[in-house]
Scaffold this motif. Structure first.
Motif, PDB file in Angstrom:
ATOM      1  N   ALA A 114      -5.759  -0.262   3.348  1.00 28.54           N
ATOM      2  CA  ALA A 114      -7.040  -0.878   3.706  1.00 28.54           C
ATOM      3  C   ALA A 114      -7.250  -2.219   3.005  1.00 28.54           C
ATOM      4  CB  ALA A 114      -8.196   0.072   3.368  1.00 28.54           C
ATOM      5  N   GLN A 116      -4.952  -4.427   2.615  1.00 24.72           N
ATOM      6  CA  GLN A 116      -4.016  -5.403   3.170  1.00 24.72           C
ATOM      7  C   GLN A 116      -4.535  -5.889   4.519  1.00 24.72           C
ATOM      8  OE1 GLN A 116      -1.261  -5.841   1.241  1.00 24.72           O
ATOM      9  NE2 GLN A 116      -1.035  -3.914   0.145  1.00 24.72           N
ATOM     10  N   GLU A 117      -4.346  -7.172   4.776  1.00 25.66           N
ATOM     11  CA  GLU A 117      -4.821  -7.760   6.032  1.00 25.66           C
ATOM     12  C   GLU A 117      -4.177  -7.138   7.267  1.00 25.66           C
ATOM     13  OE1 GLU A 117      -4.518 -12.004   6.170  1.00 25.66           O
ATOM     14  OE2 GLU A 117      -5.701 -12.208   4.335  1.00 25.66           O
ATOM     15  N   ARG A 118      -2.958  -6.624   7.087  1.00 28.85           N
ATOM     16  CA  ARG A 118      -2.225  -6.176   8.277  1.00 28.85           C
ATOM     17  C   ARG A 118      -2.640  -4.816   8.800  1.00 28.85           C
ATOM     18  NH1 ARG A 118       3.979  -8.088   6.945  1.00 28.85           N
ATOM     19  NH2 ARG A 118       3.378 -10.133   6.161  1.00 28.85           N
ATOM     20  N   HIS A 119      -3.657  -4.218   8.187  1.00 23.52           N
ATOM     21  CA  HIS A 119      -4.070  -2.880   8.609  1.00 23.52           C
ATOM     22  C   HIS A 119      -5.568  -2.857   8.931  1.00 23.52           C
ATOM     23  CE1 HIS A 119      -0.214  -1.066   7.234  1.00 23.52           C
ATOM     24  NE2 HIS A 119      -0.292  -1.979   6.280  1.00 23.52           N
TER      25      HIS A 119
ATOM     26  N   VAL B  34      -0.132  -8.719  -1.223  1.00 22.39           N
ATOM     27  CA  VAL B  34       1.225  -8.185  -1.326  1.00 22.39           C
ATOM     28  C   VAL B  34       1.941  -8.255   0.018  1.00 22.39           C
ATOM     29  CG1 VAL B  34       2.574  -6.138  -1.906  1.00 22.39           C
ATOM     30  CG2 VAL B  34       0.491  -6.650  -3.168  1.00 22.39           C
ATOM     31  N   ASP B  35       1.210  -7.902   1.080  1.00 17.70           N
ATOM     32  CA  ASP B  35       1.819  -7.922   2.411  1.00 17.70           C
ATOM     33  C   ASP B  35       2.138  -9.341   2.871  1.00 17.70           C
ATOM     34  OD1 ASP B  35       2.012  -5.295   3.036  1.00 17.70           O
ATOM     35  OD2 ASP B  35       0.691  -5.387   4.771  1.00 17.70           O
ATOM     36  N   GLN B 105      -4.988  -5.643  -5.381  1.00 20.16           N
ATOM     37  CA  GLN B 105      -4.239  -5.131  -4.234  1.00 20.16           C
ATOM     38  C   GLN B 105      -2.822  -4.713  -4.654  1.00 20.16           C
ATOM     39  OE1 GLN B 105      -2.632  -7.716  -1.189  1.00 20.16           O
ATOM     40  NE2 GLN B 105      -4.590  -7.521  -0.124  1.00 20.16           N
ATOM     41  N   LEU B 176     -13.227  -3.744  -1.042  1.00 21.17           N
ATOM     42  CA  LEU B 176     -13.549  -3.434   0.357  1.00 21.17           C
ATOM     43  C   LEU B 176     -14.997  -3.733   0.701  1.00 21.17           C
ATOM     44  CD1 LEU B 176     -11.538  -0.111   0.679  1.00 21.17           C
ATOM     45  CD2 LEU B 176     -11.090  -2.250   1.899  1.00 21.17           C
TER      46      LEU B 176
END
Lengths: 205, 205
Positions: A114, A116-119, B34-35, B105, B176
């Motif tokens: 959650a 991470q931007e990619r999710h 990280v992503d 993160q 969040l």
């Protein structure tokens, strides 16, 4: 559901098949952990093709989120959610989770994803879940204040975030060191700040 | 270090290059998460080939662990670690982390990875880190008990696990929902259980 549109009973069958997939996914996560259960193994175990699985769950994220949502739905108790006070609520939830370490792992994975931007789908689920649980616990704290058990100068929202954080973090520490951490004993220290009702075991309002 | 074995200064040069890669990785994680920072982007940014990067860090896990270790080393304070009591210690650490959300993160990712079988190196790092931080905080609690600030019937190990869990969990909730959660205010509720020394701002023992 695209499968069998127009055929009688196809919609109901689609719902049932989706539920079978979720049930199997939860079993696999519980037994083998999130990393140990690929989309392919979920498909294989329910006798559907990988393509059919993607028909029900368009992404791995969606399957993880829906599996956790289903796990919570199964274990939501019909009793008064405020029974026993805010700490007792989280302690009960933590007790349930620790029976199935794979699901604590699933929860930790959802939470990390959650961030991470990619999710985006996972993020939306986890944000909404935290908001809802914080609001429920803040209500339980406010109730304790009206009943004179909890100090009136304590902010219910701050206390709610604290109790959830403590429960989440303790479960992670316990998974990594089951002999070094006692989730319930550590959580019960918070009872000194946020005392429960006397009838903590009774579950009544 | 295989690179340039036998050449004068090669060992020192290898150490410097490794440090440059770590510095750049931390910057990338801090800025893009990280992503958003692939091994390739770390290599590109330091002008080494992907193969050379793998010479210094044999896996993505190793790079993530070493980057976080370096981040902690940079920010470890030379002052008495027990200054201000156990809660104040974690509050300072949380304050530092929140300046760089990418590193909160990174920490959450390491913790979630540590729960999965496929990340043995990460697991070992996170387990060792939790053990060490719990022992340090338990010492701070025991000191508070000897000084009569903290109730003597409170178990130092249980309290240490609780404070770490609260700090970790609150940082995630805050990332969040920055407007819905106040890490410091929630953590400070724990001061009621585990009061700090009066000289909380002074940092002296």
């Amino acid at each position: 559901m695209a499968e069998g549109t127009g055929r009688p009973g196809a919609y109901r069958k689609g719902i049932e098949r989706r539920q079978q997939i979720l049930d199997h996914a939860i079993d696999l996560f519980a037994e083998h952990g999130v990393d140990g259960a690929s989309l392919r193994s979920v498909a294989d175990g329910t006798g559907v093709s990988h393509a059919a699985l993607r028909h029900y769950f368009s992404s791995r994220d969606e399957l993880l989120v829906e599996a956790y949502r289903e796990h919570e739905r199964r274990h939501s108790s019909p009793e008064d959610p405020a029974a026993g006070g805010p700490v007792a609520q989280m302690a009960r939830s933590a007790d349930r989770n620790r029976v199935v370490p794979g699901l604590v792992q699933l929860y930790a994975t959802l939470t990390a994803d959650a961030l991470q931007e990619r999710h985006p789908l996972t993020r939306e689920f986890v944000q909404a879940r935290f908001s809802r649980v914080r609001a429920e616990l803040a209500d339980a704290v406010a109730l304790g204040q009206r009943e004179g058990r909890i100090d009136a100068d304590l902010d219910p929202a701050d206390a709610a975030a604290l109790v959830i954080a403590a429960s989440d973090g303790l479960q992670v520490q316990w998974l990594l060191d089951p002999d070094g951490v006692d989730v319930r004993r550590s959580l019960e220290l918070l009872e000194r700040l946020l005392p429960s009702r006397r009838d903590i075991g009774g579950g009544g309002a």
